[in-house]
Design an enzyme around this catalytic site. Sequence first.
Site, PDB file in Angstrom:
ATOM      1  N   GLU A  96       1.007  -1.054   0.465  1.00 32.58           N
ATOM      2  CA  GLU A  96       0.223   0.143  -0.133  1.00 32.58           C
ATOM      3  C   GLU A  96       0.993   1.494   0.266  1.00 32.58           C
ATOM      4  O   GLU A  96       0.617   2.322   0.693  1.00 32.58           O
ATOM      5  CB  GLU A  96      -1.130  -0.107   0.763  1.00 32.58           C
ATOM      6  CG  GLU A  96      -1.738  -1.098   1.523  1.00 32.58           C
ATOM      7  CD  GLU A  96      -3.688  -1.210  -0.034  1.00 32.58           C
ATOM      8  OE1 GLU A  96      -3.125  -0.325  -0.858  1.00 32.58           O
ATOM      9  OE2 GLU A  96      -3.465  -1.518   0.136  1.00 32.58           O
ATOM     10  N   CYS A 152     -12.519  -6.667 -15.427  1.00 36.13           N
ATOM     11  CA  CYS A 152     -13.826  -5.612 -14.741  1.00 36.13           C
ATOM     12  C   CYS A 152     -14.288  -5.918 -14.646  1.00 36.13           C
ATOM     13  O   CYS A 152     -15.546  -6.698 -14.898  1.00 36.13           O
ATOM     14  CB  CYS A 152     -14.246  -4.878 -16.635  1.00 36.13           C
ATOM     15  SG  CYS A 152     -15.046  -3.254 -16.945  1.00 36.13           S
TER      16      CYS A 152
END
Length: 193
Positions: A96, A152
Amino acid sequence: MVYHEEVFRRKSELGGSIEVICGSMFSGKTEELIRRLNRARIAKLKVEIFSPKADTRYDEEAIVSHNASKITSTPVDSASAILLLASDAHVIGVDEAQFFDDELPEVCTILANRGVRVIVAGLDMDFKGRPFGSMPTIMAIAESVTKLQAVCVRCGNPAQYSYRLVHDNSKILLGEKESYEPRCRACYNTVAG
């Protein structure tokens, strides 16, 4: 033990490196980071993993991928803390990275110059499709960049965008599938959402 010292000596002579794993949410960045760090451990290298203290979505002392792979990490408040805590590591993992302060590229460079292999994982773009945090700088100074894509959820094509489902314009909003979904360029740009 002599073997490990020889490996570290050779790595130091050759110089360290910076590797980046980036992409959208749900693209497998943390899973790939964990895979690389586990391989370094198999090679009997000393590995240290760091994550931003503010990100406790799954675990306070581990990084956890969306598929539940897990590895112990040290949460830190700032990038400079990594230098203090990783003095004898052969391999450093940072998860992160987009949530770290602007010192992270310099920290990565210092470690790599010391002969350490630095593996950084993070979002390359925020929910608005703009470069996120210090990731662009780290990508520019890295020896290698692996850009992963999700799928997607609208059309099934490769997705490189993290579409925010909730109405909140703050740059950082920690969340999961309730807040974000991966989308391709066409579906990301679809006004209907």
